[in-house]
Design an enzyme around this catalytic site. Sequence first.
Site, short mmCIF file in Angstrom:
data_model
loop_
_atom_site.label_atom_id
_atom_site.label_comp_id
_atom_site.label_asym_id
_atom_site.label_seq_id
_atom_site.Cartn_x
_atom_site.Cartn_y
_atom_site.Cartn_z
N ARG A 236 -73.51 35.30 -8.44
CA ARG A 236 -73.90 34.13 -8.04
C ARG A 236 -72.97 32.86 -8.13
O ARG A 236 -72.60 32.74 -9.55
CB ARG A 236 -75.63 33.59 -8.48
CG ARG A 236 -76.50 34.60 -8.08
CD ARG A 236 -76.92 34.63 -6.77
NE ARG A 236 -78.03 35.69 -6.37
CZ ARG A 236 -77.83 37.09 -6.12
NH1 ARG A 236 -76.69 37.66 -6.18
NH2 ARG A 236 -79.06 37.79 -5.81
N GLU A 265 -75.17 29.53 1.49
CA GLU A 265 -75.04 30.81 2.39
C GLU A 265 -75.84 30.77 3.58
O GLU A 265 -77.00 30.35 3.24
CB GLU A 265 -75.13 32.03 1.49
CG GLU A 265 -74.20 32.09 0.39
CD GLU A 265 -74.14 33.34 -0.49
OE1 GLU A 265 -74.90 34.39 -0.10
OE2 GLU A 265 -73.55 33.85 -1.51
N HIS A 285 -70.28 37.90 0.97
CA HIS A 285 -71.53 38.23 0.24
C HIS A 285 -71.95 39.83 0.69
O HIS A 285 -72.99 39.90 1.14
CB HIS A 285 -72.90 37.27 0.31
CG HIS A 285 -73.80 37.49 -0.81
ND1 HIS A 285 -74.77 36.44 -1.18
CD2 HIS A 285 -74.10 38.58 -1.68
CE1 HIS A 285 -75.30 37.01 -2.26
NE2 HIS A 285 -74.78 38.23 -2.59
#
Length: 323
Positions: A236, A265, A285
């Site tokens: 993260r 995001e 991601h």
Amino acid sequence: MKITILDDYFDTVRHLPCFAMLDGHEVTIWNDHLQETDALAERLKDTEALVLIRERTKIRTPLLEKLPNLKLISQRSVFPHIDVDTCTERGIVVSSGQHPGTPSFATVELVWALILAAMRQIPQQMKSLQQGGWQNGIGDSIRMKTLGVYGYGRIGTAVAEIAKAFKMNVQFWASDASRERARADGWQVPESREAFFATSDVLSLHLRLYPSTRGIVTAGDLAQMKPGALLVNTSRAALIEEGALVAALEAGRPGMAAVDVYEEEPLRDTTHPLLNMPNVVATPHIGYVTKDEYEIQFTDIFEQILAFERGQPINVVNPDVLG
């Protein structure tokens, strides 16, 4: 039940073998990303069971208050994007399996893809070739270098096991209790946090994001790293003090970064510093985004829905709601 699945960007879920588990239910799948509260509330107004793909959509109180039919949120992994207390107040069960004992091997694979890509400058070399050039720099080997793993959990230990195949030295840093477990399991633990950051040639973060771990990697920590070191973050973004990574890369310690996660995001800002620095490899991601991993994850997610339907909910993170 009326089930809605959000953020299935590539219309993958309906083609998974496990999707048959939802036969007989009314399933709606959305392939775009939407966060605006009123528009999302309109989209979900009839939804009884909401399926989330990780943290792509934030489920906050203003939205929950507009969803009178919602009974269940089913997902996998951590849930900082869900206002769980509000769910409890409104009688909404939140089921989120933490997949005990099994790491995300897809994420482990991406970690090593990023390490090798960054150390050998693969994106930069590809770009040079595509532009009519040839070799544009000299990469680094990882053999006999030191891998530092921050966090002694399932993914971190799986990453460390692969490092043995590259003949790397491996060291861990974590909480006091986790460092003791690492020592007991035969792993190297440096004498201090400062030594951990200063001696790691590649340093990979593998911590869950909790209030206690937010910003746990500070500017001071990064300043300890070698000019030739690589920082890898597939966990993260908020584990690193806000703004510290970009500043550290500009200062030259560490010399490189490979990142798969960001403060906001999806990241749409093409001017973001991490997307425009020559010493950064960045991916959107995708640590958990493989067909095999989806099958594992959605099997769990759909089983949570079926268990709820049977009146025996599982993996409930707000058990007070059952009272």
